[in-house]
Design an enzyme around this catalytic site. Sequence first.
Site, PDB file in Angstrom:
ATOM      1  N   LYS A  86      -0.454  10.081   1.276  1.00 34.87           N
ATOM      2  CA  LYS A  86      -0.287  11.351   2.015  1.00 34.87           C
ATOM      3  C   LYS A  86       0.983  11.311   2.866  1.00 34.87           C
ATOM      4  O   LYS A  86       1.241  10.303   3.541  1.00 34.87           O
ATOM      5  CB  LYS A  86      -1.492  11.585   2.934  1.00 34.87           C
ATOM      6  CG  LYS A  86      -2.771  11.879   2.167  1.00 34.87           C
ATOM      7  CD  LYS A  86      -3.895  12.223   3.103  1.00 34.87           C
ATOM      8  CE  LYS A  86      -5.150  12.449   2.276  1.00 34.87           C
ATOM      9  NZ  LYS A  86      -6.372  12.355   3.058  1.00 34.87           N
TER      10      LYS A  86
ATOM     11  N   ASP B  24       4.300  -0.069  -8.255  1.00 38.50           N
ATOM     12  CA  ASP B  24       4.005   0.804  -9.406  1.00 38.50           C
ATOM     13  C   ASP B  24       4.170   2.267  -9.012  1.00 38.50           C
ATOM     14  O   ASP B  24       3.903   3.141  -9.824  1.00 38.50           O
ATOM     15  CB  ASP B  24       2.575   0.565  -9.908  1.00 38.50           C
ATOM     16  CG  ASP B  24       1.548   0.814  -8.821  1.00 38.50           C
ATOM     17  OD1 ASP B  24       1.711   0.244  -7.717  1.00 38.50           O
ATOM     18  OD2 ASP B  24       0.612   1.588  -9.050  1.00 38.50           O
TER      19      ASP B  24
ATOM     20  N   ASP C 121       0.851  -1.208   0.000  1.00 37.10           N
ATOM     21  CA  ASP C 121       0.000   0.000   0.000  1.00 37.10           C
ATOM     22  C   ASP C 121       0.880   1.249   0.000  1.00 37.10           C
ATOM     23  O   ASP C 121       1.777   1.374   0.834  1.00 37.10           O
ATOM     24  CB  ASP C 121      -0.906   0.010   1.227  1.00 37.10           C
ATOM     25  CG  ASP C 121      -1.928  -1.113   1.188  1.00 37.10           C
ATOM     26  OD1 ASP C 121      -2.437  -1.409   0.082  1.00 37.10           O
ATOM     27  OD2 ASP C 121      -2.214  -1.705   2.247  1.00 37.10           O
TER      28      ASP C 121
ATOM     29  N   GLU D 242      -0.031  -6.504 -10.245  1.00 39.69           N
ATOM     30  CA  GLU D 242       0.779  -6.360 -11.454  1.00 39.69           C
ATOM     31  C   GLU D 242      -0.126  -6.457 -12.681  1.00 39.69           C
ATOM     32  O   GLU D 242      -0.018  -5.652 -13.609  1.00 39.69           O
ATOM     33  CB  GLU D 242       1.882  -7.429 -11.552  1.00 39.69           C
ATOM     34  CG  GLU D 242       2.823  -7.065 -12.691  1.00 39.69           C
ATOM     35  CD  GLU D 242       3.615  -8.191 -13.342  1.00 39.69           C
ATOM     36  OE1 GLU D 242       4.473  -7.877 -14.173  1.00 39.69           O
ATOM     37  OE2 GLU D 242       3.379  -9.372 -13.049  1.00 39.69           O
TER      38      GLU D 242
HETATM   39  C1  LIG Z   1      -1.883  -3.016  -2.679  1.00 35.91           C
HETATM   40  S1  LIG Z   1      -2.183  -4.600  -2.030  1.00 35.91           S
HETATM   41  C2  LIG Z   1      -1.155  -5.671  -3.010  1.00 35.91           C
HETATM   42  C3  LIG Z   1      -1.541  -7.112  -2.855  1.00 35.91           C
HETATM   43  C4  LIG Z   1      -0.649  -8.114  -3.621  1.00 35.91           C
HETATM   44  N1  LIG Z   1       0.693  -8.124  -3.108  1.00 35.91           N
HETATM   45  C5  LIG Z   1      -0.653  -7.812  -5.114  1.00 35.91           C
HETATM   46  O1  LIG Z   1       0.392  -7.351  -5.603  1.00 35.91           O
HETATM   47  O2  LIG Z   1      -1.681  -8.068  -5.753  1.00 35.91           O
HETATM   48  C6  LIG Z   1      -1.253  -4.550  -0.495  1.00 35.91           C
HETATM   49  C7  LIG Z   1      -1.703  -5.634   0.483  1.00 35.91           C
HETATM   50  O3  LIG Z   1      -0.903  -5.582   1.652  1.00 35.91           O
HETATM   51  C8  LIG Z   1      -1.743  -5.837   2.779  1.00 35.91           C
HETATM   52  N2  LIG Z   1      -1.076  -5.275   3.962  1.00 35.91           N
HETATM   53  C9  LIG Z   1      -0.907  -3.982   4.286  1.00 35.91           C
HETATM   54  N3  LIG Z   1      -0.232  -3.851   5.438  1.00 35.91           N
HETATM   55  C10 LIG Z   1       0.039  -5.125   5.851  1.00 35.91           C
HETATM   56  C11 LIG Z   1       0.703  -5.666   6.978  1.00 35.91           C
HETATM   57  N4  LIG Z   1       1.226  -4.871   7.935  1.00 35.91           N
HETATM   58  N5  LIG Z   1       0.784  -7.007   7.101  1.00 35.91           N
HETATM   59  C12 LIG Z   1       0.250  -7.819   6.149  1.00 35.91           C
HETATM   60  N6  LIG Z   1      -0.415  -7.353   5.064  1.00 35.91           N
HETATM   61  C13 LIG Z   1      -0.498  -6.047   4.914  1.00 35.91           C
HETATM   62  C14 LIG Z   1      -3.032  -5.120   2.391  1.00 35.91           C
HETATM   63  O4  LIG Z   1      -4.159  -5.564   3.143  1.00 35.91           O
HETATM   64  C15 LIG Z   1      -3.143  -5.458   0.927  1.00 35.91           C
HETATM   65  O5  LIG Z   1      -3.826  -6.670   0.704  1.00 35.91           O
END
Ligand SMILES: C[S@@+](CC[C@H](N)C(=O)[O-])C[C@H]1O[C@@H](n2cnc3c(N)ncnc32)[C@H](O)[C@@H]1O
Length: 214
Positions: A123, A155, A119, A195
């Site tokens: 901000k 990205d 993520d 991706e």
């Molecule tokens: C933008 S998504 C990307 C998901 C996947 N890696 C992809 O490329 O399709 C980021 C993921 O990281 C998870 N996430 C965020 N912080 C995390 C944490 N501290 N521990 C485990 N998962 C986390 C979110 O819930 C989300 O599913």
Amino acid sequence: MARRALRKLDAEIDLSRHLYTLEQLPTPLTCEALFGREAPWEVEMGSGKGLFISSAAQARPEHNFLGIEIARKYAAHCAARLQRKKLMNAAMIAGDGLRLFREFLPTAGIDAVHVYFPDPWWKARHRKRRVVNEAFLTDVVRVLKPGGMLHFWTDVEEYFQTSLDLIRGFPLLDGPLPVPEQTPEHDLDYRTHFERRKRKDNLPIYRSEFRRLA
Ligand SMILES: C[S@@+](CC[C@H](N)C(=O)[O-])C[C@H]1O[C@@H](n2cnc3c(N)ncnc32)[C@H](O)[C@@H]1O
């Protein structure tokens, strides 16, 4: 970021071999205790819908894969994917990956760490919530075996550059090493769902990998 609704899980599906909370993990956490065998061990932080962990576990049956996803529904969705494919070399944790790395993973026990499209927390005041931070990288250096790999793709160019700058402060992480771009032939050939989504929107992907020096 808006997410598409997940397919409803079959209430009968048995996830007991594929889904854990941090509290349910064996202590100490070892490959043998979790997967019933010693084998190269790869860990994915933030598995989302689980495309990477399921396809990697299928492609490399001689490796063990552990994914962690903080959103419980997504963790369960990934675990169901692993269960449906009968992948006994892979499991999911529903929980905070930063805690997994800090408190549970063994020192010099992991062969590869995968972080795909974390993520971005756009901000400035939220940036401290990013998972690629100094404490996480300290843990990555601790848990990787010498020769083990860190894979980091995003990205978001600014997140990529900021992370590369941060990683430069960890001389035991050698890189960034060149990462060849693949041309997927099928929808499931992308490394992750993110991706696939970004490439179909013709957005650039920033890929890096680093080797943990001895
Ligand atoms: C933008 S998504 C990307 C998901 C996947 N890696 C992809 O490329 O399709 C980021 C993921 O990281 C998870 N996430 C965020 N912080 C995390 C944490 N501290 N521990 C485990 N998962 C986390 C979110 O819930 C989300 O599913």
